[in-house]
Design an enzyme around this catalytic site. Structure first.
Site, PDB file in Angstrom:
ATOM      1  CD  GLU A  75     -24.930-107.378  -4.125  1.00 22.42           C
ATOM      2  OE1 GLU A  75     -24.078-107.165  -3.243  1.00 22.42           O
ATOM      3  OE2 GLU A  75     -26.060-107.828  -3.888  1.00 22.42           O
ATOM      4  CD  GLU A  77     -13.647-101.400  -2.824  1.00 21.02           C
ATOM      5  OE1 GLU A  77     -14.118-100.570  -3.610  1.00 21.02           O
ATOM      6  OE2 GLU A  77     -14.066-102.555  -2.707  1.00 21.02           O
ATOM      7  CB  CYS A 130     -16.872-106.864  -3.408  1.00 24.83           C
ATOM      8  SG  CYS A 130     -17.581-108.502  -3.455  1.00 24.83           S
ATOM      9  CE  LYS A 132     -20.309-101.882 -19.398  1.00 24.88           C
ATOM     10  NZ  LYS A 132     -18.954-102.364 -19.671  1.00 24.88           N
TER      11      LYS A 132
HETATM   12  P1  NAD Z   1     -16.661 -99.880 -11.941  1.00 22.82           P
HETATM   13  O1  NAD Z   1     -17.771 -99.371 -11.116  1.00 22.82           O
HETATM   14  O2  NAD Z   1     -15.647 -98.944 -12.483  1.00 22.82           O
HETATM   15  O3  NAD Z   1     -17.211-100.665 -13.243  1.00 22.82           O
HETATM   16  C1  NAD Z   1     -18.173-101.673 -13.145  1.00 22.82           C
HETATM   17  C2  NAD Z   1     -18.935-101.753 -14.453  1.00 22.82           C
HETATM   18  O4  NAD Z   1     -19.660-100.543 -14.626  1.00 22.82           O
HETATM   19  C3  NAD Z   1     -18.063-101.916 -15.703  1.00 22.82           C
HETATM   20  O5  NAD Z   1     -18.685-102.826 -16.579  1.00 22.82           O
HETATM   21  C4  NAD Z   1     -18.064-100.506 -16.307  1.00 22.82           C
HETATM   22  O6  NAD Z   1     -17.902-100.506 -17.694  1.00 22.82           O
HETATM   23  C5  NAD Z   1     -19.461-100.041 -15.940  1.00 22.82           C
HETATM   24  N1  NAD Z   1     -19.614 -98.581 -15.914  1.00 22.82           N
HETATM   25  C6  NAD Z   1     -18.679 -97.630 -15.671  1.00 22.82           C
HETATM   26  N2  NAD Z   1     -19.223 -96.401 -15.752  1.00 22.82           N
HETATM   27  C7  NAD Z   1     -20.527 -96.581 -16.042  1.00 22.82           C
HETATM   28  C8  NAD Z   1     -21.624 -95.685 -16.240  1.00 22.82           C
HETATM   29  N3  NAD Z   1     -21.467 -94.368 -16.164  1.00 22.82           N
HETATM   30  N4  NAD Z   1     -22.834 -96.214 -16.500  1.00 22.82           N
HETATM   31  C9  NAD Z   1     -23.016 -97.560 -16.577  1.00 22.82           C
HETATM   32  N5  NAD Z   1     -22.017 -98.449 -16.409  1.00 22.82           N
HETATM   33  C10 NAD Z   1     -20.787 -97.969 -16.151  1.00 22.82           C
HETATM   34  O7  NAD Z   1     -16.024-101.011 -11.063  1.00 22.82           O
HETATM   35  P2  NAD Z   1     -14.668-101.750 -11.298  1.00 22.82           P
HETATM   36  O8  NAD Z   1     -13.596-100.763 -11.007  1.00 22.82           O
HETATM   37  O9  NAD Z   1     -14.698-102.450 -12.625  1.00 22.82           O
HETATM   38  O10 NAD Z   1     -14.752-102.875 -10.151  1.00 22.82           O
HETATM   39  C11 NAD Z   1     -14.356-102.654  -8.861  1.00 22.82           C
HETATM   40  C12 NAD Z   1     -15.503-102.316  -7.937  1.00 22.82           C
HETATM   41  O11 NAD Z   1     -16.508-103.354  -7.957  1.00 22.82           O
HETATM   42  C13 NAD Z   1     -15.046-102.237  -6.507  1.00 22.82           C
HETATM   43  O12 NAD Z   1     -15.587-101.119  -5.854  1.00 22.82           O
HETATM   44  C14 NAD Z   1     -15.577-103.527  -5.899  1.00 22.82           C
HETATM   45  O13 NAD Z   1     -15.698-103.509  -4.523  1.00 22.82           O
HETATM   46  C15 NAD Z   1     -16.851-103.703  -6.615  1.00 22.82           C
HETATM   47  N6  NAD Z   1     -17.332-105.095  -6.522  1.00 22.82           N
HETATM   48  C16 NAD Z   1     -18.434-105.397  -5.759  1.00 22.82           C
HETATM   49  C17 NAD Z   1     -18.867-106.712  -5.631  1.00 22.82           C
HETATM   50  C18 NAD Z   1     -20.080-107.097  -4.804  1.00 22.82           C
HETATM   51  O14 NAD Z   1     -20.638-108.160  -5.034  1.00 22.82           O
HETATM   52  N7  NAD Z   1     -20.517-106.314  -3.842  1.00 22.82           N
HETATM   53  C19 NAD Z   1     -18.175-107.729  -6.287  1.00 22.82           C
HETATM   54  C20 NAD Z   1     -17.065-107.385  -7.035  1.00 22.82           C
HETATM   55  C21 NAD Z   1     -16.662-106.064  -7.157  1.00 22.82           C
END
Ligand code: NAD
Length: 487
Positions: free
Chosen positions: A248, A379, A282, A173
């Protein structure tokens, strides 16, 4: 206006519903995306399950799987520029970074192509006569992969590569914010010749599409990258299908600078660590912990570098900091800076969103010494650095570990024994010493605590996409003795 399709069971489809995608550099709609809803998710998972057990994929040898992965790697390399332009257009991440990163994504697929036929089972020296016992390693099952907007091709490659090497099938997704590059990548999967249903790529909104996917009864494992709050939803939903999870998540990574460090080099690493990708990384080294005796000197180098950063169109190769991916993200960063200043943080540079179109925010430094600023714990996922100072090594370590996250960390010092002590003492999944933000397909990556669990990259990541099956074979032709005694 460009339109995109999603990819289910080897077909490119428009989807019943569509949504608009915004160019973060202008704030204007530039493309239309297909929105996957419950029925689409169900169709994609069913296709993945069928491909896992019935399709030609199940009959391929591991070496043949590897060859398909090599083809995919070559296609990614050949199309890197086109994919980079799409990612830049849809997410605002600068073209300088997307083109280099996507060219490197090809190496991740190459690495896992080589691993496909090195995933071995084992023969057990069992403690019973006339019995041969093996462990077979089989694909874990249908994998749901959910990724955030930043670096979608990279963050999906570290999941798709090892999962394909292990023989899994999957539904990926893409984030609803900037799905274009992943939807385009589906065309390369198709061209590489993966059988229908092995890789399905959809997009849609988190609470509908993501949640439906995560709790689908046929999903065996969920590989998630995103924020901790979403991860909690994922884990709660996994109580329904009892799928395993790898998470992650975010970070509040410490970047420690000792007085004996090469300050110019440390400042370049700090700029890369917090302002690259407009801080939407991240591993952003968002907490500078600097030895008090060099604090002012180091801050003045950083301020000069931050103010010299070229802010502009992400499609311009000269740009160093582009816009944030969404208006929501720009509002979040601006509000957290404001709240931190209200709580006593001192603004060193930046801090104000500029006038005009696009979701820009300038490189910002907040001096948080002796104040309890939310910028030290929350963050940003934006270009904002919070600074504190220390007098002793013990204090530096205490400050570094004063977080519930534990993803990455940086230590800058010329003192070898001190570097070793900190490597052991820092509670984070990655410690970079005299460098920052280096990654490789060969090196496992992942966090502790609120930064999640599971590792991506390296051989072990491919093993995580397998499950073992224990096979018992009795080698005696004698009749089975007393059936009421367990042997
Ligand atoms: P997010 O958690 O809002 O969304 C991530 C994904 O989850 C999206 O595809 C979203 O549609 C989906 N999602 C949202 N609600 C959901 C639910 N209830 N059930 C299933 N899926 C759902 O994150 P974001 O705001 O898009 O990205 C930023 C975050 O990602 C930051 O916290 C960042 O640190 C983290 N991040 C971590 C890494 C790593 O490798 N550790 C890398 C990049 C980003």
């Amino acid at each position: 206006m460009q339109t995109f399709q999603y990819y289910i069971d080897g077909e490119f489809l428009d989807g019943e519903a569509r949504f608009q995608s915004i160019d973060p550099a202008t704030g204007d709609v530039w493309a239309e995306m297909p929105e996957a809803r419950e029925a689409d998710v169900d169709r994609a998972v069913n296709a993945a399950e069928k491909a896992l057990y019935e399709g030609p994929w199940a009959k391929l040898t591991a070496t043949q799987r590897g060859k398909l992965l090599y083809k995919l790697a070559d296609l990614v390399a050949a199309n890197a520029q086109k994919l980079a332009e799409l990612e830049t257009r849809d997410t605002g991440k600068i073209i300088r970074e997307t083109s280099a990163q996507i060219a490197y994504v090809a190496d991740y697929y190459r690495y896992y192509a080589g691993i496909a036929d090195k995933i071995e089972g084992s023969y057990l020296p069992i403690d019973k006569p006339d019995m041969d016992v093996w462990l077979r390693r089989e694909p874990i099952g249908v994998v749901a992969m959910v990724v955030p907007w930043n670096s979608q091709l990279f963050l999906s490659a570290v999941k798709i590569g090892p999962a394909l090497a292990a023989g899994c099938t999957m539904v990926v997704k893409a984030s609803e914010d900037g799905p274009a590059p992943l939807l385009e990548f589906a065309r390369l999967v198709h061209e590489a010749g993966f059988p229908a249903g092995v890789v399905n790529i959809i997009t849609g909104f988190g609470p509908s599409c993501g949640a439906t996917l995560g709790r689908h009864p046929k999903v065996a494992h969920i590989a998630f990258t995103g924020g901790p709050e979403t991860a909690r939803h994922i884990v709660r939903n996994s109580a329904e299908n009892l799928a395993s999870t790898s998470l992650e998540l975010g970070g509040k990574s410490p970047f420690i600078v000792f007085a004996d460090a090469d300050l110019e080099s440390a400042a370049n690493a700090q700029v890369a660590g917090i302002f690259a990708a407009t801080g939407q990384s991240c591993v952003a080294g968002s907490r500078l912990i600097v030895e008090a005796s060099v604090k002012e000197k180091f801050l003045s180098i950083l301020k000069r570098k931050a103010e010299a950063v070229r802010i502009g169109s992400p499609l311009d190769m000269a740009t160093e900091v582009g816009p944030l991916a969404t208006k929501r993200q720009q509002d979040h960063v601006a509000a957290l800076v404001e709240k931190s200043i209200e709580r006593g943080a001192r603004l060193v540079t930046g801090g104000q969103r500029p006038e005009g179109a696009g979701y820009y925010f300038p490189p910002t430094i907040l001096d948080c010494d002796f104040v309890s600023s939310p910028s030290l714990t929350e963050e940003f996922f934006g270009p904002v650095l919070s600074v504190v100072s220390f007098e002793t090594e013990a204090e530096a370590l205490r400050l570094a570990n004063d977080t519930r996250y534990g993803l990455a960390s940086g230590v800058f010092t010329q003192n070898l024994t001190r570097a070793h002590r900190l490597m052991k003492g820092i509670r984070a999944g990655v410690v970079w010493v005299n460098t920052y933000r280096a990654v490789s397909p060969i090196a496992p990556f992942g966090g502790f605590g609120l930064s999640g669990h599971g590792r991506e990259g390296g051989l072990a990541a491919a093993l995580d996409y397998t499950r073992t099956k224990t096979i018992w074979l009795r080698t005696s032709d004698d009749p089975i003795p007393d059936p009421f005694v367990m042997r």
